[in-house]
Design a protein around this motif. Structure first.
Motif, PDB file in Angstrom:
ATOM      1  N   LYS A  32      53.399 -74.628 -46.399  1.00  8.62           N
ATOM      2  CA  LYS A  32      54.545 -74.859 -47.292  1.00  8.62           C
ATOM      3  C   LYS A  32      55.634 -73.794 -47.154  1.00  8.62           C
ATOM      4  O   LYS A  32      56.359 -73.530 -48.100  1.00  8.62           O
ATOM      5  CB  LYS A  32      54.093 -74.934 -48.761  1.00  8.62           C
ATOM      6  CG  LYS A  32      53.025 -75.963 -49.040  1.00  8.62           C
ATOM      7  CD  LYS A  32      52.644 -75.958 -50.509  1.00  8.62           C
ATOM      8  CE  LYS A  32      51.503 -76.911 -50.796  1.00  8.62           C
ATOM      9  NZ  LYS A  32      51.097 -76.899 -52.216  1.00  8.62           N
ATOM     10  N   THR A  77      56.203 -78.288 -51.540  1.00 11.78           N
ATOM     11  CA  THR A  77      55.328 -79.246 -50.861  1.00 11.78           C
ATOM     12  C   THR A  77      55.277 -78.913 -49.372  1.00 11.78           C
ATOM     13  O   THR A  77      56.024 -78.069 -48.879  1.00 11.78           O
ATOM     14  CB  THR A  77      55.831 -80.692 -51.037  1.00 11.78           C
ATOM     15  OG1 THR A  77      57.169 -80.785 -50.524  1.00 11.78           O
ATOM     16  CG2 THR A  77      55.827 -81.091 -52.504  1.00 11.78           C
ATOM     17  N   THR A  95      57.084 -81.551 -43.107  1.00 13.27           N
ATOM     18  CA  THR A  95      56.579 -82.282 -41.942  1.00 13.27           C
ATOM     19  C   THR A  95      57.580 -82.361 -40.800  1.00 13.27           C
ATOM     20  O   THR A  95      57.238 -82.819 -39.716  1.00 13.27           O
ATOM     21  CB  THR A  95      56.183 -83.716 -42.342  1.00 13.27           C
ATOM     22  OG1 THR A  95      57.314 -84.355 -42.943  1.00 13.27           O
ATOM     23  CG2 THR A  95      55.030 -83.698 -43.324  1.00 13.27           C
ATOM     24  N   CYS A 126      62.039 -82.108 -43.971  1.00 12.15           N
ATOM     25  CA  CYS A 126      61.561 -83.317 -44.622  1.00 12.15           C
ATOM     26  C   CYS A 126      60.100 -83.148 -44.992  1.00 12.15           C
ATOM     27  O   CYS A 126      59.363 -82.398 -44.356  1.00 12.15           O
ATOM     28  CB  CYS A 126      61.755 -84.541 -43.729  1.00 12.15           C
ATOM     29  SG  CYS A 126      60.803 -84.496 -42.204  1.00 12.15           S
ATOM     30  N   GLY A 127      59.710 -83.812 -46.039  1.00 12.41           N
ATOM     31  CA  GLY A 127      58.351 -83.805 -46.557  1.00 12.41           C
ATOM     32  C   GLY A 127      58.265 -84.940 -47.555  1.00 12.41           C
ATOM     33  O   GLY A 127      58.266 -86.112 -47.183  1.00 12.41           O
ATOM     34  N   GLN A 128      58.214 -84.583 -48.825  1.00 11.65           N
ATOM     35  CA  GLN A 128      58.305 -85.615 -49.855  1.00 11.65           C
ATOM     36  C   GLN A 128      59.739 -86.071 -50.060  1.00 11.65           C
ATOM     37  O   GLN A 128      59.991 -87.114 -50.658  1.00 11.65           O
ATOM     38  CB  GLN A 128      57.722 -85.090 -51.170  1.00 11.65           C
ATOM     39  CG  GLN A 128      56.213 -84.930 -51.138  1.00 11.65           C
ATOM     40  CD  GLN A 128      55.634 -84.614 -52.500  1.00 11.65           C
ATOM     41  OE1 GLN A 128      56.367 -84.519 -53.483  1.00 11.65           O
ATOM     42  NE2 GLN A 128      54.330 -84.442 -52.573  1.00 11.65           N
ATOM     43  N   GLN A 129      60.700 -85.281 -49.592  1.00  5.32           N
ATOM     44  CA  GLN A 129      62.106 -85.643 -49.634  1.00  5.32           C
ATOM     45  C   GLN A 129      62.817 -84.924 -48.488  1.00  5.32           C
ATOM     46  O   GLN A 129      62.248 -84.054 -47.845  1.00  5.32           O
ATOM     47  CB  GLN A 129      62.737 -85.261 -50.972  1.00  5.32           C
ATOM     48  CG  GLN A 129      62.680 -83.771 -51.270  1.00  5.32           C
ATOM     49  CD  GLN A 129      63.179 -83.435 -52.658  1.00  5.32           C
ATOM     50  OE1 GLN A 129      63.388 -84.323 -53.479  1.00  5.32           O
ATOM     51  NE2 GLN A 129      63.374 -82.160 -52.939  1.00  5.32           N
ATOM     52  N   SER A 177      66.416 -88.516 -51.687  1.00 10.68           N
ATOM     53  CA  SER A 177      65.180 -89.302 -51.797  1.00 10.68           C
ATOM     54  C   SER A 177      65.560 -90.727 -52.143  1.00 10.68           C
ATOM     55  O   SER A 177      66.561 -90.971 -52.822  1.00 10.68           O
ATOM     56  CB  SER A 177      64.238 -88.720 -52.858  1.00 10.68           C
ATOM     57  OG  SER A 177      64.863 -88.737 -54.126  1.00 10.68           O
ATOM     58  N   ASP A 221      57.401 -92.157 -50.394  1.00  7.82           N
ATOM     59  CA  ASP A 221      56.349 -91.161 -50.601  1.00  7.82           C
ATOM     60  C   ASP A 221      56.568 -89.921 -49.751  1.00  7.82           C
ATOM     61  O   ASP A 221      56.479 -88.798 -50.229  1.00  7.82           O
ATOM     62  CB  ASP A 221      54.977 -91.765 -50.292  1.00  7.82           C
ATOM     63  CG  ASP A 221      54.572 -92.791 -51.336  1.00  7.82           C
ATOM     64  OD1 ASP A 221      55.128 -92.722 -52.449  1.00  7.82           O
ATOM     65  OD2 ASP A 221      53.739 -93.647 -51.035  1.00  7.82           O
ATOM     66  N   SER A 222      56.821 -90.116 -48.451  1.00  5.79           N
ATOM     67  CA  SER A 222      56.964 -88.964 -47.563  1.00  5.79           C
ATOM     68  C   SER A 222      57.784 -89.350 -46.344  1.00  5.79           C
ATOM     69  O   SER A 222      57.941 -90.535 -46.011  1.00  5.79           O
ATOM     70  CB  SER A 222      55.593 -88.442 -47.127  1.00  5.79           C
ATOM     71  OG  SER A 222      54.909 -89.438 -46.389  1.00  5.79           O
ATOM     72  N   SER A 263      57.588 -93.113 -44.624  1.00  5.49           N
ATOM     73  CA  SER A 263      56.248 -93.702 -44.607  1.00  5.49           C
ATOM     74  C   SER A 263      56.239 -95.158 -45.061  1.00  5.49           C
ATOM     75  O   SER A 263      55.217 -95.826 -44.929  1.00  5.49           O
ATOM     76  CB  SER A 263      55.312 -92.888 -45.508  1.00  5.49           C
ATOM     77  OG  SER A 263      55.799 -92.873 -46.835  1.00  5.49           O
TER      78      SER A 263
END
Length: 445
Positions: free
Chosen positions: A131, A157, A160, A174-177, A193, A197-198, A217
C-alpha cells in the motif's frame, strides 16, 4: 558564339571498388527485357526463403531476478537504461548494451505492481502490495551507500497500477479507484470512481496528455479527462481487459488486451465497436505495448508466446517463443524501434529483435542496398501464393498448435449453429453481427 559542352561525373561510371571497373549503362525499357518479371519473381522467392533461414529473433536474456518479472519500465531519455520489478518486491536497474544489472534493491513487501519513470528521467516511482508509493533516484548509489526512497506515500488500499504524466510532475495510480497525484503532495489531488470494485491498470495518453484510461474489474474500459470532475465514457465488453496502451502517433486510438484471447483497437470517439479485432493468441493476453512509430504493437500472453501485430491487421506477423519461456507477463518495445523486451514467470527478461531477420551492426553500403532491394521485391510479390505461404509460415509448439486448431473448430461450430438458428427462425429476429460488434456490450457516457 555559344558552345555547349558535355559534362559527365566519373562517379556515375566507376564502381565502388578499388579497381577501375567501368559501370555499364542500362536501358530500363521493358520491351528490351521480356523476362524481367520472371527473374524478379525468382529473386523475391529466394529472398523470402533467405529471410526465414536467417530469422533468429532472440538476442539475449537478463538473468538475476529470484521471482517472476511482474512489471517493467523504459527510460524516456536513455536507450540503455531499463527497469524491472519482480513478484518478491525486488527492483533492478539494467544497462542493456552491457546486459548487466547496475544495482538492485528491495522496494516493497510483496509484489511490485507498477513501475514508471519520471518524464525527465531523474527518478522513478514504484507501487506494491504494501500500500505504498515510493520515489527513487535514478543515479547509481555510491560504494557502501544504502538505497533509500526519496519519498514514501502510504495509501489506504493496495495499488495495482501506476503511470506518470508525459510532461508534468503528475502521476496516476489505480486500485479501488483512480487517483491523480502531485509529486509534491502526500494526498491525491483528484480521484475518479464509477461504481467499480477495482481497477487493474491505468495509462496516460502520450499525445493528448490530459487524457487517461483504465481497465476495470466489471469488464469495462473507462476514459478520463483530468480537466473534468467525472469520468468521460465507459465501454463494457464481454470479458475483462487486463491492460491497454495508447497509440503514440494517433491520439484517440488505444489497444486493450483481453481475457478472451484477443486484442481490441478502439477509437475513443466511437466506442460502439472496435476498429480492429486482433486474434491468434490461444490464452489470456496479459500486456501490450506500441512501437514508437505507432504502426505495430507487441503483446505478451499466458500461452507462453509474444506476438507482433500490425495495427490495421487482425493476425500477427510474428510469434516468438522459446522452450524455457513460461507465461509472458509484461512486454516493452524499445524507443529506437529495433528491440522488444519481455518479462516472464520463470524470472527472466528476454531481449528480441523487432525484425527477426534483421542483421545487427553497421551494414556496408552495398549490403544495405541489396537488403533494401530484396525487401522491395518481397513487398512487390507478397500476394503470390508460394511467397505468401513461405512468409506466413511459423513453427509453433505442439500444445499451442493443437489449441489453435481446437479454437478454430469451436469458432466454426458457433458460426454453423448461429446460421442454423437464423435459418429456422422468423426473418429479422436473429440479427447478423460482425465479429467487431460481438464483443462490445454497451457504452455508458
Amino acid at each position: 558564339m555559344k558552345v555547349k559542352v558535355l559534362s559527365r561525373n566519373p562517379d556515375d561510371y566507376v564502381r565502388e571498388t578499388k579497381l577501375d571497373i567501368q559501370r555499364v549503362p542500362r536501358n530500363y525499357d521493358p520491351t528490351l527485357h521480356p523476362f524481367e518479371v520472371c527473374r524478379e519473381y525468382t529473386r523475391a522467392l529466394n529472398a523470402t526463403k533467405l529471410e526465414r533461414v536467417f530469422a533468429k529473433p532472440f538476442v539475449a536474456s537478463l538473468d538475476g531476478h529470484r521471482d517472476g518479472v511482474n512489471c517493467m519500465a523504459k527510460h524516456p531519455k536513455s536507450l540503455s537504461t531499463f527497469l524491472s520489478g519482480a513478484c518478491d518486491g525486488e527492483v533492478k536497474v539494467w544497462n542493456l548494451p552491457k546486459r548487466e544489472c547496475l544495482y538492485t534493491f528491495q522496494a516493497h513487501e510483496g509484489f511490485v505492481r507498477g513501475i514508471t519513470v519520471r518524464f525527465c528521467g531523474t527518478s522513478f516511482f514504484t507501487v506494491g502490495d504494501d500500500k505504498t508509493i515510493k520515489q527513487w533516484k535514478m543515479e547509481v548509489p555510491g560504494y557502501g551507500e544504502a538505497v533509500e526512497p526519496l519519498s514514501t506515500v502510504l495509501g489506504k488500499t493496495v495499488f495495482t497500477g501506476l503511470d506518470h504524466h508525459h510532461r508534468d510532475g503528475l502521476f496516476a495510480t489505480c486500485g479501488q479507484q483512480v487517483d491523480i497525484w502531485d509529486e509534491q503532495r502526500s494526498s491525491p489531488i483528484r480521484s475518479f470512481s464509477w461504481g467499480v470494485d477495482s481497477f487493474s491498470s491505468v495509462r496516460f495518453n502520450k499525445v493528448q496528455t490530459e487524457l487517461l484510461a483504465s481497465c476495470a474489474s466489471d469488464r469495462s474500459i473507462v476514459l478520463y479527462d483530468m480537466r473534468e470532475a467525472a469520468p468521460l465514457k465507459k465501454v463494457i465488453m464481454t470479458m475483462v481487459s487486463n491492460t491497454l496502451c495508447w497509440n503514440p502517433m494517433e491520439a484517440y486510438h488505444f489497444t486493450s488486451c483481453n481475457e478472451d484471447y484477443n486484442l481490441y483497437t478502439y477509437d475513443m470517439r466511437n466506442l460502439h465497436k472496435p476498429l480492429m479485432v486482433h486474434e491468434d493468441h490461444v490464452s489470456a493476453v496479459l500486456d501490450v505495448d506500441y512501437s514508437p512509430t505507432g504502426a505495430e504493437f507487441a503483446s505478451a500472453s499466458f500461452d507462453k508466446t509474444i506476438r507482433i501485430f500490425p495495427k490495421n491487421e487482425g493476425h500477427s506477423r510474428e510469434v516468438y517463443h522459446t522452450q524455457r519461456m513460461q507465461h509472458a507477463i509484461s512486454i516493452k518495445w524499445s524507443a529506437d524501434n529495433r528491440y522488444i523486451l519481455s518479462g516472464s514467470d520463470e524470472m527472466n527478461i528476454r531481449l528480441w529483435k523487432a525484425n527477426a531477420s534483421e542483421k545487427l551492426g553497421v551494414l556496408p553500403p552495398r549490403e544495405r542496398d541489396v537488403t533494401n532491394y530484396r525487401k522491395k521485391l518481397t513487398e512487390k510479390f507478397k500476394h503470390f501464393p508460394q511467397i505468401r505461404r513461405i512468409a506466413h509460415h511459423r513453427h509453433l509448439p505442439k500444445a499451442i498448435y493443437n489449441q489453435a486448431k481446437e479454437l478454430k473448430e469451436m469458432k466454426a461450430a458457433r458460426r454453423r449453429k448461429e446460421r442454423n438458428i437464423r435459418l429456422h427462425s422468423k426473418p429479422g429476429t436473429i440479427p447478423i453481427l460482425s465479429e467487431k460488434q460481438k464483443h462490445t456490450v454497451s457504452v455508458v457516457s
